[in-house]
Write a protein that holds these residues in place. Structure first.
Motif, PDB file in Angstrom:
ATOM      1  N   THR A 339       0.864  -1.174   0.000  1.00 49.95           N
ATOM      2  CA  THR A 339       0.000   0.000   0.000  1.00 49.95           C
ATOM      3  C   THR A 339       0.904   1.228   0.000  1.00 49.95           C
ATOM      4  O   THR A 339       2.077   1.153   0.376  1.00 49.95           O
ATOM      5  CB  THR A 339      -0.924   0.053   1.228  1.00 49.95           C
ATOM      6  OG1 THR A 339      -0.125   0.055   2.416  1.00 49.95           O
ATOM      7  CG2 THR A 339      -1.881  -1.131   1.250  1.00 49.95           C
ATOM      8  N   PHE A 340       0.324   2.367  -0.407  1.00 58.27           N
ATOM      9  CA  PHE A 340       1.055   3.627  -0.420  1.00 58.27           C
ATOM     10  C   PHE A 340       0.315   4.639   0.455  1.00 58.27           C
ATOM     11  O   PHE A 340      -0.919   4.653   0.492  1.00 58.27           O
ATOM     12  CB  PHE A 340       1.145   4.197  -1.840  1.00 58.27           C
ATOM     13  CG  PHE A 340       1.703   3.243  -2.861  1.00 58.27           C
ATOM     14  CD1 PHE A 340       2.966   2.690  -2.691  1.00 58.27           C
ATOM     15  CD2 PHE A 340       0.979   2.911  -3.984  1.00 58.27           C
ATOM     16  CE1 PHE A 340       3.492   1.823  -3.632  1.00 58.27           C
ATOM     17  CE2 PHE A 340       1.488   2.045  -4.948  1.00 58.27           C
ATOM     18  CZ  PHE A 340       2.750   1.493  -4.767  1.00 58.27           C
ATOM     19  N   SER A 341       1.053   5.493   1.125  1.00 57.13           N
ATOM     20  CA  SER A 341       0.415   6.512   1.960  1.00 57.13           C
ATOM     21  C   SER A 341      -0.088   7.688   1.141  1.00 57.13           C
ATOM     22  O   SER A 341      -0.976   8.430   1.601  1.00 57.13           O
ATOM     23  CB  SER A 341       1.401   7.013   3.023  1.00 57.13           C
ATOM     24  OG  SER A 341       2.541   7.607   2.407  1.00 57.13           O
ATOM     25  N   ASP A 342       0.457   7.881  -0.074  1.00 60.31           N
ATOM     26  CA  ASP A 342       0.118   9.052  -0.883  1.00 60.31           C
ATOM     27  C   ASP A 342      -0.586   8.684  -2.185  1.00 60.31           C
ATOM     28  O   ASP A 342      -0.733   9.513  -3.077  1.00 60.31           O
ATOM     29  CB  ASP A 342       1.373   9.867  -1.188  1.00 60.31           C
ATOM     30  CG  ASP A 342       2.487   9.029  -1.839  1.00 60.31           C
ATOM     31  OD1 ASP A 342       2.254   7.828  -2.095  1.00 60.31           O
ATOM     32  OD2 ASP A 342       3.585   9.582  -2.083  1.00 60.31           O
ATOM     33  N   GLN A 343      -1.010   7.438  -2.293  1.00 60.24           N
ATOM     34  CA  GLN A 343      -1.672   6.959  -3.502  1.00 60.24           C
ATOM     35  C   GLN A 343      -2.597   5.802  -3.104  1.00 60.24           C
ATOM     36  O   GLN A 343      -2.130   4.734  -2.704  1.00 60.24           O
ATOM     37  CB  GLN A 343      -0.629   6.485  -4.515  1.00 60.24           C
ATOM     38  CG  GLN A 343      -1.154   5.723  -5.733  1.00 60.24           C
ATOM     39  CD  GLN A 343      -2.118   6.522  -6.560  1.00 60.24           C
ATOM     40  OE1 GLN A 343      -3.341   6.365  -6.420  1.00 60.24           O
ATOM     41  NE2 GLN A 343      -1.584   7.393  -7.407  1.00 60.24           N
ATOM     42  N   PRO A 344      -3.927   6.007  -3.175  1.00 58.17           N
ATOM     43  CA  PRO A 344      -4.843   4.963  -2.709  1.00 58.17           C
ATOM     44  C   PRO A 344      -4.895   3.710  -3.573  1.00 58.17           C
ATOM     45  O   PRO A 344      -5.330   2.660  -3.114  1.00 58.17           O
ATOM     46  CB  PRO A 344      -6.207   5.669  -2.696  1.00 58.17           C
ATOM     47  CG  PRO A 344      -6.078   6.757  -3.714  1.00 58.17           C
ATOM     48  CD  PRO A 344      -4.655   7.212  -3.619  1.00 58.17           C
ATOM     49  N   ASP A 345      -4.448   3.814  -4.827  1.00 55.69           N
ATOM     50  CA  ASP A 345      -4.503   2.682  -5.755  1.00 55.69           C
ATOM     51  C   ASP A 345      -3.130   2.012  -5.800  1.00 55.69           C
ATOM     52  O   ASP A 345      -2.147   2.599  -6.252  1.00 55.69           O
ATOM     53  CB  ASP A 345      -4.904   3.184  -7.150  1.00 55.69           C
ATOM     54  CG  ASP A 345      -5.116   2.059  -8.148  1.00 55.69           C
ATOM     55  OD1 ASP A 345      -4.841   0.896  -7.805  1.00 55.69           O
ATOM     56  OD2 ASP A 345      -5.555   2.348  -9.276  1.00 55.69           O
ATOM     57  N   SER A 346      -3.045   0.768  -5.353  1.00 56.57           N
ATOM     58  CA  SER A 346      -1.752   0.084  -5.293  1.00 56.57           C
ATOM     59  C   SER A 346      -1.195  -0.249  -6.671  1.00 56.57           C
ATOM     60  O   SER A 346       0.003  -0.523  -6.809  1.00 56.57           O
ATOM     61  CB  SER A 346      -1.871  -1.199  -4.462  1.00 56.57           C
ATOM     62  OG  SER A 346      -2.812  -2.092  -5.027  1.00 56.57           O
ATOM     63  N   THR A 347      -2.032  -0.248  -7.702  1.00 53.90           N
ATOM     64  CA  THR A 347      -1.567  -0.478  -9.075  1.00 53.90           C
ATOM     65  C   THR A 347      -2.002   0.677  -9.968  1.00 53.90           C
ATOM     66  O   THR A 347      -2.503   0.484 -11.073  1.00 53.90           O
ATOM     67  CB  THR A 347      -2.107  -1.809  -9.631  1.00 53.90           C
ATOM     68  OG1 THR A 347      -3.542  -1.818  -9.546  1.00 53.90           O
ATOM     69  CG2 THR A 347      -1.559  -2.998  -8.846  1.00 53.90           C
ATOM     70  N   ALA A 348      -1.808   1.893  -9.479  1.00 57.75           N
ATOM     71  CA  ALA A 348      -2.190   3.102 -10.212  1.00 57.75           C
ATOM     72  C   ALA A 348      -1.391   3.225 -11.509  1.00 57.75           C
ATOM     73  O   ALA A 348      -0.378   2.554 -11.689  1.00 57.75           O
ATOM     74  CB  ALA A 348      -1.947   4.336  -9.340  1.00 57.75           C
ATOM     75  N   PRO A 349      -1.845   4.067 -12.438  1.00 55.03           N
ATOM     76  CA  PRO A 349      -1.073   4.299 -13.660  1.00 55.03           C
ATOM     77  C   PRO A 349       0.402   4.571 -13.356  1.00 55.03           C
ATOM     78  O   PRO A 349       0.731   5.247 -12.377  1.00 55.03           O
ATOM     79  CB  PRO A 349      -1.751   5.531 -14.267  1.00 55.03           C
ATOM     80  CG  PRO A 349      -3.175   5.409 -13.839  1.00 55.03           C
ATOM     81  CD  PRO A 349      -3.099   4.862 -12.430  1.00 55.03           C
ATOM     82  N   ASP A 350       1.280   4.017 -14.210  1.00 56.00           N
ATOM     83  CA  ASP A 350       2.742   4.187 -14.139  1.00 56.00           C
ATOM     84  C   ASP A 350       3.412   3.366 -13.045  1.00 56.00           C
ATOM     85  O   ASP A 350       4.643   3.340 -12.969  1.00 56.00           O
ATOM     86  CB  ASP A 350       3.152   5.665 -13.954  1.00 56.00           C
ATOM     87  CG  ASP A 350       2.625   6.573 -15.046  1.00 56.00           C
ATOM     88  OD1 ASP A 350       2.166   6.061 -16.078  1.00 56.00           O
ATOM     89  OD2 ASP A 350       2.673   7.807 -14.856  1.00 56.00           O
ATOM     90  N   THR A 351       2.646   2.705 -12.172  1.00 58.22           N
ATOM     91  CA  THR A 351       3.266   1.887 -11.129  1.00 58.22           C
ATOM     92  C   THR A 351       4.156   0.820 -11.767  1.00 58.22           C
ATOM     93  O   THR A 351       3.803   0.216 -12.778  1.00 58.22           O
ATOM     94  CB  THR A 351       2.197   1.222 -10.253  1.00 58.22           C
ATOM     95  OG1 THR A 351       1.434   2.243  -9.590  1.00 58.22           O
ATOM     96  CG2 THR A 351       2.815   0.322  -9.195  1.00 58.22           C
ATOM     97  N   VAL A 352       5.322   0.581 -11.166  1.00 57.34           N
ATOM     98  CA  VAL A 352       6.316  -0.344 -11.714  1.00 57.34           C
ATOM     99  C   VAL A 352       6.692  -1.391 -10.667  1.00 57.34           C
ATOM    100  O   VAL A 352       7.021  -1.050  -9.528  1.00 57.34           O
ATOM    101  CB  VAL A 352       7.595   0.400 -12.152  1.00 57.34           C
ATOM    102  CG1 VAL A 352       8.631  -0.589 -12.699  1.00 57.34           C
ATOM    103  CG2 VAL A 352       7.279   1.469 -13.200  1.00 57.34           C
ATOM    104  N   MET A 353       6.626  -2.658 -11.056  1.00 57.80           N
ATOM    105  CA  MET A 353       7.215  -3.732 -10.264  1.00 57.80           C
ATOM    106  C   MET A 353       8.587  -4.044 -10.878  1.00 57.80           C
ATOM    107  O   MET A 353       8.692  -4.256 -12.085  1.00 57.80           O
ATOM    108  CB  MET A 353       6.351  -4.991 -10.295  1.00 57.80           C
ATOM    109  CG  MET A 353       4.995  -4.839  -9.657  1.00 57.80           C
ATOM    110  SD  MET A 353       4.056  -6.419  -9.679  1.00 57.80           S
ATOM    111  CE  MET A 353       4.960  -7.374  -8.440  1.00 57.80           C
TER     112      MET A 353
END
Length: 398
Positions: A339-353
């Motif tokens: 989870t992120f403190s500044d982004q509610p969507d854990s797989t939001a646009p541009d997220t990179v694994m």
């Protein structure tokens, strides 16, 4: 009766100068006592418009969804800028780690493979941006399959499951959906109902979107999908987050002066819950994206990678330009979450694994999975994130 249940189940409920890359240009990361040798990046595409036509969304909910500058499901120009910022930041980290260099290009084009999902232009364009920014002006080219149904991103076998696989998908869905819905999700559903579809649960109301309707696992063309209730709500919650990331003004959200960001924090939990019902379950993830997980493991282990063209023994970086659904599947198959403190969507646009292979000083090989993201504000302003604070979600011997 069993046949009916088998087909429909109702349940409650990621610009520097030129680059150089080679096997010899790696250096120790002192803090982790080792050498970074390889990495696979699985990146979600940039900000896109809703996949449904705006008129359809308006008719379904009664909410005045604003017009977007692109066709349904396409990445926006702003989305491209934000994605470019993300890839630039990621590149910077791997220059620091020694896997990339800010020097001359050398044979970098042989060391980087970019493979994009062919099914959508937004993922193809995402691959092009990665190719352009991960090693600027070094001749890296994005590729994708001629067939839009590429097995790495969406395996055909998901529509031809064996009876055992079918029942495993069904079992996982029933198991997850039969658990009590988290209180935050219940609150988010109610808030979203009042936000975009007030009266949707009232008989005869012009809006037919009632989010309290039980969610269903429906089989269409042999493929399982969610329908109704929180499935619809989760999609609409994501559409609102995409509006915020794109930069729509506050008045377009129809909250009459209420805090949009706080509203999004409340409703995006519904989208996260929706993902947990199917896309993050092990059986479905294995059927849909098992080949992707196998390809990542094979590459990091120096084995042949038949499902990704152009990967050779000289390849050090593989970029997979895909979707949040692919990242959902990797969560399930590698047993990770975040989870992120500044982004509610854990797989939001541009997220990179980032799936990294490290060789430790004792010779042991280790896989490390890191996650990089942009906050809502960084997405909205197309800003680079501080990827040095990426989340490490897994360390495991190879």
């Amino acid at each position: 009766m069993m046949k009916r249940i088998f087909h429909r189940v109702i349940a409650a409920g990621c610009i520097f100068g030129a680059a150089f890359l080679s096997a010899s240009v790696v250096r120790a990361e002192a803090r982790h006592d080792g050498v970074l040798e390889k990495v696979v990046f699985l990146g979600r595409h940039g900000v896109r418009s809703p996949t449904k036509p705006i008129d359809d969304l308006r008719g379904m909910t009664g909410f005045h969804w604003p017009e977007w500058p692109v066709k349904p499901g396409e990445m926006t120009p702003h989305g491209e800028r934000a994605l470019s910022a993300m890839v630039t930041a990621v590149r910077g980290r791997y220059v620091e780690q020694g896997l990339l260099s800010a020097g001359a290009c050398g044979d970098v084009a042989q060391g980087v493979v970019v493979w994009a999902d062919a099914a959508d232009r937004r993922t193809q364009r995402t691959g092009e941006i990665w190719a352009d920014r991960i090693a600027p002006s070094c001749g890296v080219v994005a590729h994708w399959a001629n067939d839009a149904q590429n097995s790495i991103f969406n395996d055909r076998s998901v529509s031809s499951l064996s009876s055992a696989e079918h029942m495993a998908v069904l079992h996982d869905f029933i198991t997850v959906s039969s658990r009590p819905m988290p209180a935050g999700v219940i609150e988010g559903v109610a808030y979203l109902q009042g936000w975009v579809a007030p009266g949707g649960c009232t008989l005869g109301h012009k809006s037919g979107a009632c989010f309290r309707v039980p969610v269903m696992l429906d089989w269409k063309g042999g493929k399982p999908r969610l329908k109704g209730g929180v499935a619809t709500a989760g999609t609409l919650a994501e559409d609102l987050l995409l509006m915020q990331a794109e930069g729509f003004p506050a008045e377009d959200f129809g909250l009459n002066g209420q805090d949009v960001e706080r509203g999004l924090q409340r409703v995006v939990s519904v989208h996260e819950y929706e993902s947990s019902l199917l896309r993050r379950t092990a059986a479905y993830a294995r059927a849909r994206n098992g080949r992707m997980a196998d390809a990542i493991r094979a590459f990091l282990s120096d084995h042949v990678v038949p499902d990704i063209p152009n990967v050779t023994p000289q390849t050090r970086i593989v970029v997979l330009a895909g979707h949040d659904t692919n990242q959902d599947a990797m969560m399930a198959l590698f047993g990770v979450s975040w989870t992120f403190s500044d982004q509610p969507d854990s797989t939001a646009p541009d997220t990179v694994m980032a799936f990294e292979r490290w060789r430790r000083s004792n010779g042991r090989k280790e896989m490390v999975i890191r996650v990089y993201h942009q906050s809502v504000d960084q997405l909205r302003n197309a800003q680079e994130p501080d990827v040095n604070h990426g989340i490490t979600v897994l360390r495991r011997p190879l």
